[in-house]
Design an enzyme around this catalytic site. Structure first.
Site, PDB file in Angstrom:
ATOM      1  N   TYR A  50      -7.232  49.653  78.477  1.00  0.00           N
ATOM      2  CA  TYR A  50      -6.110  48.708  78.618  1.00  0.00           C
ATOM      3  C   TYR A  50      -6.280  47.601  77.571  1.00  0.00           C
ATOM      4  O   TYR A  50      -7.401  47.110  77.346  1.00  0.00           O
ATOM      5  CB  TYR A  50      -6.126  48.151  80.049  1.00  0.00           C
ATOM      6  CG  TYR A  50      -5.269  46.926  80.254  1.00  0.00           C
ATOM      7  CD1 TYR A  50      -3.904  46.939  79.951  1.00  0.00           C
ATOM      8  CD2 TYR A  50      -5.818  45.743  80.743  1.00  0.00           C
ATOM      9  CE1 TYR A  50      -3.122  45.801  80.129  1.00  0.00           C
ATOM     10  CE2 TYR A  50      -5.043  44.608  80.935  1.00  0.00           C
ATOM     11  CZ  TYR A  50      -3.692  44.653  80.617  1.00  0.00           C
ATOM     12  OH  TYR A  50      -2.920  43.528  80.794  1.00  0.00           O
ATOM     13  N   ASP A  78     -13.499  52.440  84.777  1.00  0.00           N
ATOM     14  CA  ASP A  78     -12.222  51.889  85.249  1.00  0.00           C
ATOM     15  C   ASP A  78     -11.396  53.055  85.783  1.00  0.00           C
ATOM     16  O   ASP A  78     -10.924  53.895  85.026  1.00  0.00           O
ATOM     17  CB  ASP A  78     -11.512  51.165  84.093  1.00  0.00           C
ATOM     18  CG  ASP A  78     -10.267  50.421  84.561  1.00  0.00           C
ATOM     19  OD1 ASP A  78      -9.625  50.891  85.527  1.00  0.00           O
ATOM     20  OD2 ASP A  78      -9.935  49.382  83.959  1.00  0.00           O
TER      21      ASP A  78
HETATM   22  O1  P1T Z   1      -3.648  43.138  85.619  1.00  0.00           O
HETATM   23  P1  P1T Z   1      -5.009  43.142  86.249  1.00  0.00           P
HETATM   24  O2  P1T Z   1      -4.979  43.319  87.725  1.00  0.00           O
HETATM   25  O3  P1T Z   1      -5.862  41.998  85.813  1.00  0.00           O
HETATM   26  O4  P1T Z   1      -5.738  44.486  85.726  1.00  0.00           O
HETATM   27  C1  P1T Z   1      -6.056  44.718  84.386  1.00  0.00           C
HETATM   28  C2  P1T Z   1      -6.168  46.185  84.118  1.00  0.00           C
HETATM   29  C3  P1T Z   1      -7.408  46.779  84.175  1.00  0.00           C
HETATM   30  N1  P1T Z   1      -7.568  48.105  83.939  1.00  0.00           N
HETATM   31  C4  P1T Z   1      -6.514  48.890  83.662  1.00  0.00           C
HETATM   32  C5  P1T Z   1      -6.730  50.342  83.399  1.00  0.00           C
HETATM   33  C6  P1T Z   1      -5.222  48.350  83.608  1.00  0.00           C
HETATM   34  O5  P1T Z   1      -4.207  49.157  83.329  1.00  0.00           O
HETATM   35  C7  P1T Z   1      -5.039  46.946  83.835  1.00  0.00           C
HETATM   36  C8  P1T Z   1      -3.703  46.308  83.759  1.00  0.00           C
HETATM   37  N2  P1T Z   1      -2.735  47.085  83.153  1.00  0.00           N
HETATM   38  C9  P1T Z   1      -1.420  46.729  82.992  1.00  0.00           C
HETATM   39  C10 P1T Z   1      -0.922  45.559  83.373  1.00  0.00           C
HETATM   40  C11 P1T Z   1      -0.577  47.749  82.333  1.00  0.00           C
HETATM   41  O6  P1T Z   1       0.661  47.652  82.378  1.00  0.00           O
HETATM   42  O7  P1T Z   1      -1.135  48.669  81.752  1.00  0.00           O
END
Ligand code: P1T
Length: 385
Positions: free
Chosen positions: A105, A177
Site C-alpha cells: 500500500y 499484511d
Molecule cells: O487506512 P488504514 O486503516 O490506516 O490502513 C492502511 C493500509 C494498510 N495495509 C493495506 C494493505 C492497505 O490497503 C491500507 C489502506 N489502504 C487503502 C486506504 C486503499 O485504498 O488501498
C-alpha cells in the site's frame, strides 16, 4: 466461548473472545465508553483496569476475536492500519534494517521511506514473490521483513512458507499484511510468519464506517513489546470503533465468500474485455502465481485490477461506473473503484510505480457483495460510455 480451536472459522468469527455480560446477560459485549476506572484503594484497581489507553474490555474482546481468527494467541489493536504497521517497526532501533515488499500500500511505503527512515532505520524494497531476491535483500542487520500478499494493487502473490523459512534462517522477524486476503482466505501464522497485520478498516470491519488496525502474533515477546508500544505511544481505537469491528467480524465468513465469488466473476468479465494479460487477479489461471495462490489461499478475495492502457481510458472508466463508487479504501460490502497512481499510491515515486505496473492506465476494483449481475451490468454500461 467459541475460542476453542475445535470450532470452525465461522463459529469463531461469531463467538471467539466474547461472552455474555456478567452483570446483565447482554449477548453483545458492552461498549465501555470510559476513559478511566475508579480505584477503591490506592494502587489496587478493581479487576486490573486503570486507564483506557492501557485497557478497555470492548477492545480486548476485539483483540481476542481477531487473534482466534488468525490462529494466533495475542491481538493488539490500534487506531488505524498505519498505526499498527508503525508500532511493529518501532520495536526496532536506529541502525536496524527492514526489507519490505515493493508493491505494498502506498501509505506503507510513505511511512517507511518518508518518516521512519528519517529516524535512522534503513529500508530496502524488494519483489518478495522472487525468493532469491528476498534472500539477497537480507543483510546482517536485517531485523524485520514486511510482506503484503496479495499486494495492493497488483495482486502479486508471495510464497509465505518459503519466505518464513528465509526470514527465520536470517534471524529476522516476518510480518505479513493480510488486509487484502483476510483470515478467511489466508492465515500467515500457520505458514510460519511471526505476526499478521490488518487494516481492520477493510474486510474485518467490512462496512466502510471505521478506521482501525490490529496485529496478531503467537510470540509472547513480540506481543509484550507491542502491548508496551500500544500504551507508550497510545494509538488506540476508541471503544465504539472496536465494537463496530467486532460486529462486522460476525459476518466475515459470509461476506468473504460473496466477495470471493464476485471478485472471480468481475475478473473473468474484465479478462474477456481487456485480455487476461491486462487483468490482475490470482483466481485467473493466467495469473503468474495462480498455482501458489491455490495452495496458499482459500478463495482469491474481491480485489481486481486492470490496465486499461491510458490515463484517459482509466479516468473515463472510474467516472462512468454507478454502483462502483469512486473512492479510496476497499473491503466493504459496497463496491468501490479507484485509480492507484493518483489515489492510493501517489506517494510512491513514478519510476517505482512504473516498474511494478502501477501505470496511469491502472484501475482497481474493490468488488462488494452486491448481486454480481448488477455489478457486471454496471461495468458493461461504463465500458460502453
Ligand atoms: O487506512 P488504514 O486503516 O490506516 O490502513 C492502511 C493500509 C494498510 N495495509 C493495506 C494493505 C492497505 O490497503 C491500507 C489502506 N489502504 C487503502 C486506504 C486503499 O485504498 O488501498
Amino acid at each position: 466461548m467459541g475460542n476453542d480451536s475445535k470450532h470452525r472459522f465461522g463459529t469463531r468469527a461469531i463467538h471467539a473472545g466474547q461472552h455474555p455480560d456478567a452483570s446483565t446477560g447482554a449477548i453483545m459485549p458492552p461498549i465501555y465508553q470510559t476513559s478511566t476506572y475508579v480505584q477503591p484503594k490506592l494502587g489496587e484497581p478493581l479487576h486490573g483496569y486503570e486507564y483506557a489507553r492501557v485497557q478497555n474490555p470492548t477492545r480486548e474482546a476485539l483483540e481476542r476475536n481477531v487473534a482466534a481468527l488468525e490462529s494466533g494467541t495475542h491481538g493488539i489493536a490500534f487506531a488505524s492500519g498505519m498505526a499498527a504497521i508503525e508500532a511493529f517497526v518501532k520495536r526496532r532501533s536506529a541502525g536496524d534494517h527492514v526489507v519490505y515488499e515493493e508493491n505494498v500500500y502506498g501509505g506503507t511505503h510513505r511511512l517507511f521511506v518518508m518518516v521512519l527512515q528519517r529516524l535512522g532505520l534503513a529500508f530496502t524494497s524488494v519483489d518478495s514473490s522472487d525468493p532469491d531476491a528476498l534472500r539477497a535483500a537480507i543483510r546482517p542487520n536485517t531485523r524485520l521483513v514486511h510482506i503484503e500478499t496479495p499486494t495492493n494493487p497488483m495482486m502479486k502473490v508471495t510464497d509465505l512458507a518459503a519466505s518464513a523459512e528465509i526470514v527465520r534462517a536470517a534471524g529476522a522477524t516476518l510480518i505479513v499484511d493480510n488486509t487484502f486476503a483476510s483470515p478467511f482466505n489466508q492465515r500467515p501464522l500457520e505458514l510460519g510468519a511471526h505476526a499478521v497485520v490488518h487494516s481492520s478498516t477493510k474486510y474485518l470491519n467490512g462496512h466502510s464506517d471505521v478506521i482501525g488496525g490490529i496485529i496478531v502474533t503467537s510470540d509472547d515477546t513480540i506481543a509484550a513489546e507491542l502491548r508496551f508500544l500500544q500504551k507508550a505511544a497510545g494509538a488506540v481505537p476508541g471503544p465504539f470503533d472496536a465494537w463496530l469491528v467486532l460486529r462486522g467480524l460476525k459476518t466475515l465468513h459470509v461476506r468473504k465468500e460473496r466477495h470471493n465469488a464476485n471478485g472471480q466473476r468481475v475478473a473473468e468479465f474484465l479478462a474477456e474485455r481487456f485480455g487476461p494479460e491486462r487483468v490482475f487477479y490470482p483466481g485467473l489461471p493466467t495469473h503468474p502465481q495462480h498455482q501458489l495462490a491455490r495452495r496458499q489461499m482459500r478463495g482469491f478475495t474481491g480485489m481486481v485490477s486492470v490496465d486499461t492502457g491510458s490515463l484517459q481510458r482509466a479516468s473515463r472508466l472510474v467516472q462512468a461506473t454507478r454502483l462502483f463508487s469512486l473512492a479510496e479504501s476497499l473491503g466493504g460490502v459496497e463496491s468501490l473503484v479507484g485509480h492507484p497512481a493518483i489515489m492510493t499510491h501517489a506517494a510512491v515515486p513514478k519510476e517505482m510505480r512504473d516498474r511494478m505496473g502501477v501505470t496511469e492506465g491502472l484501475v482497481r476494483f474493490s468488488v462488494g457483495s452486491e448481486d454480481v449481475e448488477d455489478l457486471l451490468a454496471d461495468l458493461e454500461q461504463a465500458l460502453e460510455a
